[in-house]
Design a protein around this motif. Sequence first.
Motif, short mmCIF file in Angstrom:
data_model
loop_
_atom_site.label_atom_id
_atom_site.label_comp_id
_atom_site.label_asym_id
_atom_site.label_seq_id
_atom_site.Cartn_x
_atom_site.Cartn_y
_atom_site.Cartn_z
N TYR A 131 0.85 -1.19 0.00
CA TYR A 131 0.00 0.00 0.00
C TYR A 131 0.89 1.24 0.00
O TYR A 131 1.94 1.26 0.63
N PHE A 132 0.44 2.27 -0.72
CA PHE A 132 1.10 3.57 -0.63
C PHE A 132 0.63 4.28 0.64
O PHE A 132 -0.35 3.87 1.28
N ASP A 133 1.31 5.36 0.99
CA ASP A 133 0.98 6.09 2.22
C ASP A 133 -0.46 6.58 2.25
O ASP A 133 -1.06 6.71 3.33
N ASP A 134 -1.03 6.86 1.08
CA ASP A 134 -2.41 7.36 1.05
C ASP A 134 -3.45 6.24 1.02
O ASP A 134 -4.65 6.50 0.87
N SER A 191 -2.93 -4.92 -7.21
CA SER A 191 -4.37 -5.14 -7.08
C SER A 191 -5.03 -5.08 -8.45
O SER A 191 -4.54 -4.40 -9.37
N ALA A 192 -6.17 -5.73 -8.57
CA ALA A 192 -6.92 -5.71 -9.82
C ALA A 192 -7.35 -4.30 -10.20
O ALA A 192 -7.65 -4.03 -11.37
N VAL A 193 -7.36 -3.37 -9.23
CA VAL A 193 -7.77 -2.00 -9.54
C VAL A 193 -6.62 -1.19 -10.14
O VAL A 193 -6.85 -0.08 -10.65
N ASN A 194 -5.41 -1.71 -10.09
CA ASN A 194 -4.26 -0.96 -10.59
C ASN A 194 -4.16 -1.05 -12.11
O ASN A 194 -4.38 -2.10 -12.71
N GLU A 195 -3.77 0.06 -12.74
CA GLU A 195 -3.51 0.08 -14.17
C GLU A 195 -2.19 -0.62 -14.47
O GLU A 195 -2.06 -1.32 -15.48
N GLU A 196 -1.21 -0.44 -13.61
CA GLU A 196 0.10 -1.07 -13.73
C GLU A 196 0.40 -1.85 -12.45
O GLU A 196 -0.06 -1.48 -11.38
N CYS A 197 1.16 -2.92 -12.59
CA CYS A 197 1.44 -3.83 -11.46
C CYS A 197 0.14 -4.31 -10.82
O CYS A 197 -0.09 -4.14 -9.63
N ARG A 198 -0.69 -4.95 -11.62
CA ARG A 198 -1.95 -5.50 -11.11
C ARG A 198 -1.69 -6.74 -10.24
O ARG A 198 -2.43 -7.03 -9.32
N THR A 232 3.07 -7.65 -13.65
CA THR A 232 2.48 -7.18 -14.90
C THR A 232 1.24 -6.37 -14.62
O THR A 232 0.55 -6.66 -13.62
N PRO A 233 0.91 -5.38 -15.44
CA PRO A 233 1.74 -4.76 -16.47
C PRO A 233 2.88 -3.97 -15.83
O PRO A 233 2.79 -3.57 -14.67
N PRO A 234 3.94 -3.71 -16.57
CA PRO A 234 5.06 -2.95 -16.00
C PRO A 234 4.69 -1.49 -15.77
O PRO A 234 3.75 -0.97 -16.36
N SER A 280 0.32 7.20 -12.65
CA SER A 280 0.76 8.14 -11.61
C SER A 280 1.43 7.45 -10.44
O SER A 280 1.96 8.12 -9.54
N LEU A 281 1.41 6.13 -10.40
CA LEU A 281 2.03 5.40 -9.29
C LEU A 281 3.53 5.64 -9.25
O LEU A 281 4.20 5.61 -10.28
N GLN A 282 4.05 5.86 -8.06
CA GLN A 282 5.49 6.10 -7.88
C GLN A 282 6.04 5.09 -6.86
O GLN A 282 6.15 5.38 -5.67
N PRO A 283 6.38 3.90 -7.32
CA PRO A 283 6.81 2.84 -6.41
C PRO A 283 8.29 2.90 -6.02
O PRO A 283 8.76 2.05 -5.27
N GLY A 284 9.03 3.87 -6.56
CA GLY A 284 10.45 3.96 -6.24
C GLY A 284 11.32 3.63 -7.44
O GLY A 284 10.91 3.78 -8.60
#
Length: 217
Positions: free
Chosen positions: A45-48, A54-61, A104-106, A111-115
Motif C-alpha cells: 500500500y502507498f501512504d495514502d 491489485s486488480a484496480v491498478n492500471e500497472e502492477c496488477r 504485470t503490467p510494467p 501516476s504510481l510512484q513505487p520507487g
Amino acid sequence: FRRFGDIARLYGDEGFAARCAAEADALRENLEVNGWDGEWYRRAYFDDGTPLGSAVNEECRIDSLCQSWSVLSGAAPDWRQRAAMDALDEHLVRRDLGIIQLLTPPFDHSSLQPGYIKGYLPGVRENGGQYTHAACWTGIALAELNQVEDAWRALYALMPYTHAQTGEGARRYIVEPYVVAGDVYGTPPHTGRGGWTWYTGAAGWLAQFGLRLLGYE
C-alpha cells in the motif's frame, strides 16, 4: 515469529514464546483482511492507502512475490495459496517466452510512484521482466503445493541454456547461455533478452530450487 518462539522455548522463556505465537496469529489475520485482493494477494500500500498489486491498478496488477510467499511462509489458508498460485500461472508465466515475470503490467505512464523500480524500462529487470530470484521462489512454492510437474517445468525454463538451443533463441537471448542471468526482459523490443549475468545470488537460489525439487520426486 513462530520459529523465534520455538528458539525462546528451547531456552525456557515460555512467556516470550507465547508472545511470539500471539503476534504471528495477529499478523496472519491482518494479512488476510488487508492483503487478499479477491483472486490473489496485493503487493503493498502507498501512504495514502492506494493498493499496489491489485486488480484496480492500471500497472502492477499482480506481483509474483506475494503469491509465492503466501505458500512459502505457510501463513495463508491452503485454498488461498492455491488460488494465488493459479493467478500467478495465468498472468505471469509466459510459456511462449519461457519466463516467469515478476509483475504485470510494467510501470510506465501511470501516476504510481513505487520507487527505483520505475526507473527501469518497461519489461526490464524488476519492472515486468523475469527477476530470477523471484522466479525460483515461484518454483519452490509450486513444489511445496505438490505441483511437481509444474515445478520441474519452471526449473527447466530457468536454466540459461534453454533460451539458446536454437540460433533464433540465442540471438534473442544474447547473453551467455552457460551462466545464470539475474533477469530476462519481458516486453518488446527486448523480449526474451537476458541481463545481469554471472549473478551469484540468482545462481544460489536456482541451486536451492533444484536441490529442493529433487526431494519431491
